[in-house]
Design a protein around this motif. Structure first.
Motif, PDB file in Angstrom:
ATOM      1  N   LEU A  52     -11.652  33.912  44.217  1.00 22.72           N
ATOM      2  CA  LEU A  52     -13.065  34.191  43.980  1.00 22.72           C
ATOM      3  C   LEU A  52     -13.536  35.378  44.810  1.00 22.72           C
ATOM      4  N   ALA A  53     -13.034  35.488  46.026  1.00 20.52           N
ATOM      5  CA  ALA A  53     -13.376  36.648  46.863  1.00 20.52           C
ATOM      6  C   ALA A  53     -12.904  37.933  46.195  1.00 20.52           C
ATOM      7  N   GLU A  88     -15.368  38.856  43.716  1.00 18.04           N
ATOM      8  CA  GLU A  88     -16.602  39.295  44.357  1.00 18.04           C
ATOM      9  C   GLU A  88     -16.470  40.692  44.960  1.00 18.04           C
ATOM     10  N   CYS A  89     -15.362  40.965  45.626  1.00 17.35           N
ATOM     11  CA  CYS A  89     -15.259  42.247  46.339  1.00 17.35           C
ATOM     12  C   CYS A  89     -13.867  42.869  46.248  1.00 17.35           C
ATOM     13  N   GLY A  90     -13.089  42.455  45.256  1.00 18.48           N
ATOM     14  CA  GLY A  90     -11.750  43.015  45.099  1.00 18.48           C
ATOM     15  C   GLY A  90     -11.786  44.448  44.605  1.00 18.48           C
ATOM     16  N   THR A  91     -10.666  45.100  44.692  1.00 16.30           N
ATOM     17  CA  THR A  91     -10.571  46.499  44.285  1.00 16.30           C
ATOM     18  C   THR A  91      -9.834  46.630  42.955  1.00 16.30           C
ATOM     19  N   THR A  92     -10.081  47.744  42.279  1.00 17.32           N
ATOM     20  CA  THR A  92      -9.405  48.029  41.018  1.00 17.32           C
ATOM     21  C   THR A  92      -8.679  49.368  41.045  1.00 17.32           C
ATOM     22  N   LYS A  93      -8.881  50.109  42.110  1.00 14.53           N
ATOM     23  CA  LYS A  93      -8.257  51.432  42.221  1.00 14.53           C
ATOM     24  C   LYS A  93      -7.236  51.432  43.354  1.00 14.53           C
ATOM     25  N   PRO A  94      -6.010  51.875  43.086  1.00 17.58           N
ATOM     26  CA  PRO A  94      -4.970  51.847  44.114  1.00 17.58           C
ATOM     27  C   PRO A  94      -5.334  52.578  45.406  1.00 17.58           C
ATOM     28  N   ALA A  95      -6.105  53.639  45.327  1.00 20.58           N
ATOM     29  CA  ALA A  95      -6.416  54.436  46.518  1.00 20.58           C
ATOM     30  C   ALA A  95      -7.699  53.972  47.228  1.00 20.58           C
ATOM     31  N   ASP A  96      -8.271  52.863  46.803  1.00 21.90           N
ATOM     32  CA  ASP A  96      -9.521  52.383  47.400  1.00 21.90           C
ATOM     33  C   ASP A  96      -9.228  51.597  48.681  1.00 21.90           C
ATOM     34  N   ASN A  97      -8.831  52.312  49.703  1.00 19.46           N
ATOM     35  CA  ASN A  97      -8.494  51.656  50.966  1.00 19.46           C
ATOM     36  C   ASN A  97      -9.717  51.029  51.638  1.00 19.46           C
ATOM     37  N   GLU A  98     -10.871  51.635  51.471  1.00 19.44           N
ATOM     38  CA  GLU A  98     -12.091  51.074  52.038  1.00 19.44           C
ATOM     39  C   GLU A  98     -12.418  49.730  51.363  1.00 19.44           C
ATOM     40  N   PRO A 100      -6.784  13.739  51.856  1.00 20.09           N
ATOM     41  CA  PRO A 100      -8.012  14.363  52.346  1.00 20.09           C
ATOM     42  C   PRO A 100      -8.469  15.536  51.480  1.00 20.09           C
ATOM     43  N   CYS A 101      -7.910  15.680  50.308  1.00 17.85           N
ATOM     44  CA  CYS A 101      -8.155  16.861  49.483  1.00 17.85           C
ATOM     45  C   CYS A 101      -9.592  16.971  48.985  1.00 17.85           C
ATOM     46  N   THR A 102     -10.241  15.841  48.774  1.00 17.56           N
ATOM     47  CA  THR A 102     -11.621  15.884  48.304  1.00 17.56           C
ATOM     48  C   THR A 102     -12.477  16.654  49.308  1.00 17.56           C
ATOM     49  N   TYR A 103     -12.271  16.382  50.580  1.00 20.10           N
ATOM     50  CA  TYR A 103     -13.014  17.087  51.627  1.00 20.10           C
ATOM     51  C   TYR A 103     -12.662  18.570  51.629  1.00 20.10           C
ATOM     52  N   ARG A 104     -11.406  18.922  51.398  1.00 15.05           N
ATOM     53  CA  ARG A 104     -10.981  20.331  51.385  1.00 15.05           C
ATOM     54  C   ARG A 104     -11.640  21.079  50.237  1.00 15.05           C
ATOM     55  N   VAL A 105     -11.701  20.449  49.091  1.00 16.37           N
ATOM     56  CA  VAL A 105     -12.345  21.052  47.925  1.00 16.37           C
ATOM     57  C   VAL A 105     -13.829  21.301  48.212  1.00 16.37           C
ATOM     58  N   GLY A 106     -14.491  20.305  48.756  1.00 18.03           N
ATOM     59  CA  GLY A 106     -15.905  20.454  49.090  1.00 18.03           C
ATOM     60  C   GLY A 106     -16.143  21.518  50.143  1.00 18.03           C
ATOM     61  N   SER A 107     -15.253  21.578  51.137  1.00 16.94           N
ATOM     62  CA  SER A 107     -15.450  22.574  52.195  1.00 16.94           C
ATOM     63  C   SER A 107     -15.189  23.989  51.691  1.00 16.94           C
ATOM     64  N   ALA A 108     -14.237  24.166  50.788  1.00 16.70           N
ATOM     65  CA  ALA A 108     -14.004  25.500  50.217  1.00 16.70           C
ATOM     66  C   ALA A 108     -15.237  25.951  49.439  1.00 16.70           C
ATOM     67  N   ALA A 109     -15.832  25.039  48.678  1.00 18.33           N
ATOM     68  CA  ALA A 109     -17.064  25.375  47.953  1.00 18.33           C
ATOM     69  C   ALA A 109     -18.189  25.694  48.932  1.00 18.33           C
ATOM     70  N   GLU A 110     -18.283  24.938  49.996  1.00 11.26           N
ATOM     71  CA  GLU A 110     -19.316  25.178  51.005  1.00 11.26           C
ATOM     72  C   GLU A 110     -19.148  26.554  51.652  1.00 11.26           C
ATOM     73  N   ILE A 111     -17.939  26.873  52.067  1.00 16.27           N
ATOM     74  CA  ILE A 111     -17.658  28.149  52.726  1.00 16.27           C
ATOM     75  C   ILE A 111     -17.967  29.312  51.787  1.00 16.27           C
ATOM     76  N   PHE A 112     -17.552  29.174  50.528  1.00 15.69           N
ATOM     77  CA  PHE A 112     -17.789  30.265  49.584  1.00 15.69           C
ATOM     78  C   PHE A 112     -19.280  30.425  49.290  1.00 15.69           C
ATOM     79  N   LEU A 171     -13.051  34.132  55.439  1.00 12.30           N
ATOM     80  CA  LEU A 171     -13.065  32.861  54.717  1.00 12.30           C
ATOM     81  C   LEU A 171     -11.937  31.958  55.218  1.00 12.30           C
ATOM     82  N   ALA A 172     -10.761  32.530  55.425  1.00 15.87           N
ATOM     83  CA  ALA A 172      -9.606  31.763  55.908  1.00 15.87           C
ATOM     84  C   ALA A 172      -9.879  31.195  57.297  1.00 15.87           C
ATOM     85  N   ASP A 173     -10.450  31.997  58.159  1.00 21.02           N
ATOM     86  CA  ASP A 173     -10.752  31.524  59.512  1.00 21.02           C
ATOM     87  C   ASP A 173     -11.735  30.356  59.480  1.00 21.02           C
TER      88      ASP A 173
END
Length: 156
Positions: free
Chosen positions: A70-71, A74-84, A137-149, A96-98
């Motif tokens: 999803l990230a 939201e903010c992925g790139t489409t051009k190979p040279a788009d280093n920024e 514990p996956c139900t909690y993981r699913v909910g927390s991923a939605a919360e973080i996003f 998000l991972a942290d």
């Protein structure tokens, strides 16, 4: 300013999708598909391989993997040279991972979250019945991923 994303509603929806039988990645991806113009079928197919730590290998948690996909929308790139743009995307995913790791034993790995050894992840899907959900514990993981996003979307 756009309307804030309703975090409680999205968390509840993600958990409902998971409890209805979708894998963890599908539950999260489907919950946000409407924001990116994805049909439910496309969101489910794109995310289907990431459930259970990528095809039940116990690797990166599927809920986290869907959040990273999803990230990219939201903010992925489409051009190979788009280093920024690439840096923005990588920084976003790392943030998000942290946040996910901080909530889940400092790990992204499904087998560590589930406290399994590397060889303990069966390859065949497990029937998703009440006993399955009760011991995972996956139900909690699913909910927390939605919360973080949601927090990411609402604060960017």
């Amino acid at each position: 300013m756009t309307k804030p994303i309703d975090k409680v509603q999205r968390m509840t929806t993600a958990i409902e999708h998971y409890l209805s039988g979708y894998n963890c990645a599908q539950a999260v991806a489907l919950t946000f598909a409407d924001l990116y113009g994805l049909t439910p079928d496309l969101a489910l197919k794109l995310s289907s391989s990431f459930g259970c730590g990528i095809a039940r290998m116990g690797e990166v948690c599927g809920a986290a993997s869907a959040m990273f996909m999803l990230a990219g929308l939201e903010c992925g790139t489409t051009k190979p040279a788009d280093n920024e743009g690439r840096k923005l995307n990588f920084d976003t995913v790392r943030t998000l991972a942290d946040k996910f790791k901080a909530m889940h034993h400092d790990t992204l790995l499904c087998r560590e979250i589930l406290q399994l050894s590397k060889g303990d992840t069966p390859t065949a899907p497990t029937p998703q019945i009440a006993e399955y959900y009760a011991k995972r514990p996956c139900t909690y993981r699913v909910g927390s991923a939605a919360e973080i996003f949601c927090d990411y979307l609402n604060n960017k």
